[in-house]
Design an enzyme around this catalytic site. Sequence first.
Site, short mmCIF file in Angstrom:
data_model
loop_
_atom_site.label_atom_id
_atom_site.label_comp_id
_atom_site.label_asym_id
_atom_site.label_seq_id
_atom_site.Cartn_x
_atom_site.Cartn_y
_atom_site.Cartn_z
N LYS A 1 -36.72 3.48 1.35
CA LYS A 1 -38.08 3.73 1.70
C LYS A 1 -38.29 4.82 2.65
O LYS A 1 -37.96 4.79 3.92
CB LYS A 1 -38.75 2.51 2.72
CG LYS A 1 -39.98 2.70 3.31
CD LYS A 1 -41.02 3.22 2.67
CE LYS A 1 -42.29 3.56 3.63
NZ LYS A 1 -42.31 4.90 4.31
N GLU B 1 -31.08 3.36 14.59
CA GLU B 1 -30.81 4.74 15.13
C GLU B 1 -32.24 5.18 15.83
O GLU B 1 -33.02 5.61 14.94
CB GLU B 1 -30.06 5.64 14.15
CG GLU B 1 -28.84 5.62 14.05
CD GLU B 1 -28.15 5.74 15.16
OE1 GLU B 1 -28.43 6.39 16.13
OE2 GLU B 1 -26.89 5.11 15.24
N CYS C 1 -32.84 14.07 16.70
CA CYS C 1 -32.59 12.97 17.48
C CYS C 1 -31.54 13.50 18.58
O CYS C 1 -31.40 13.08 19.37
CB CYS C 1 -32.51 11.71 17.04
SG CYS C 1 -32.08 11.28 15.47
N GLU D 1 -38.65 11.22 24.95
CA GLU D 1 -38.45 11.90 23.87
C GLU D 1 -39.83 12.67 23.37
O GLU D 1 -40.54 12.22 22.92
CB GLU D 1 -37.77 11.13 22.63
CG GLU D 1 -37.22 11.85 21.44
CD GLU D 1 -36.54 11.44 20.47
OE1 GLU D 1 -37.20 10.20 20.01
OE2 GLU D 1 -35.51 11.97 20.06
#
Length: 498
Positions: A177, A252, A286, A387
């Site tokens: 997906k 993750e 990331c 973040e």
Amino acid sequence: MTNPFTCRNFIDGNWLNVADGTILESRNPANKNEIVATFPRSINEDVDKAVASARKAYQTWRKVPAPARAEYIFKVGELLTKYKEELAQLMSREMGKPLTEARGDVQEGIDCAFYSAGEGRRMFGQTTPSEMPNKFAMTVRTPIGVCTLITPWNFPIAIPCWKAMPALVCGNTIILKPAEDTPGCATKLIEIFAEAGFPPGVVNLVHGIGEEVGKALVEHPDVNLVSFTGSSETGSSVGEICGRTHKRVCLEMGGKNAQIVMDDADLELALDGAVWGAFGTTGQRCTATSRLILHRDIKEKFTDMLLERTSKLILGAGYDSKTEIGPIINESQLKRVCKYMDIARNEGATILIGGEIAWEGSLKDGYFFQPTILDDVTAEMRVAKEEIFGPVVALIEVDSFENAIAILNDTNYGLSSSIYTRDINRAFAAMRDIEAGITYINGPTIGAEVHLPFGGIKQTGNGHREAGTAAIDTFTEWKTVYVDFSGSLQRAQIDNRE
Ligand code: UN1
């Protein structure tokens, strides 16, 4: 401008239109007027079909010898090599990366293919003596079953490969997906898997919206494992559902990675690392460097050097050969980055350069943001903790090595980290004391290689790692096998004591 590329679902070896007819679009972030691909808004019925196809194929695929499974993956590696340029061009148009980086993304997929294919002839277990005579003990790896792989847009070839290839070589079947922003890249990738000739149902692709089909795939009772890369917020909900439904889950999520520059560092080298780590992929990794922890003795000089270099960075479409910094992926991400500029100002940080949307000339049709340096940042500020996922780096001053490490560790995340120093003792102390899944000495926070484990500690992940042999651990279960060839009942812990 080329015609939009039509994406379909791939289920049981067929390219299918969806049960509902709604069609969505992915647009070029460097030119929002250009539709790059159209893709179906799948519904639960499509998810059921994909899971049923993967479930059926699993019964056969798990029995194909691993070295033979690996040959299909090797073939994918060859095809990725053949289509590398075409994939890189599409990626650059669909998600904005400069072409050199897009080629690197495909190369990561190629590396992963050849590495994972090699695992088909390894996948070692253990043998160990039994406490009984005439009894044999060993461990073998077994596949887990049907795996849902939910992947982000920032590495639209590499990350699906990191997940799909080890999953498949281990004997699992998969349903990919992909992110709504990169359906075209995902479709091209699965076309390559189809061309490699996997048996029907082993590899499936379902397009659509995360909260709809992504969620349905995570909740589905016939899915055994979910591997997810994306935001912490979505990751929490994936983890929650998998906890409740007893699925294997590999998460993750975010990062707030820091690069330390000590007073003894090679400043030119540290500068190259900082610019690449903070602004490469427009800061949308990331692993991106979002904090620079600078020793006070070099801070002023290093900041000047950084400012000078940053002011020269060239923004543009990824497929323009002069471009160094591409666009932000979409409007909502651009707004998010803008929001953090307000937060930075309100918290008392100083915007040394950037801080604005870039509108000039050909940039006006895209989602461009100026590379930004925030100064006077302290560890408590939100811009030092959260973040941002854009071309924004925060400078934090420290007065000692110990303080630098403490500040680096003062975050809920723990993905990547870096220190620039010429002092071997400090380098080794940093390797020991930094709390992160990945630490670079004299290198930037980005640039992981596929044969080593990738992943983070604390709230970045849930203890799993991708890539390397760690991926084999994620996608297999251990089975412990005892073979008693004594011909009589031997009771463990009892008969060997008498
Ligand atoms: C990511 O940012 O999601 O180490 C992956 C790196 C790349 C992978 C990044 N090889 O920066």
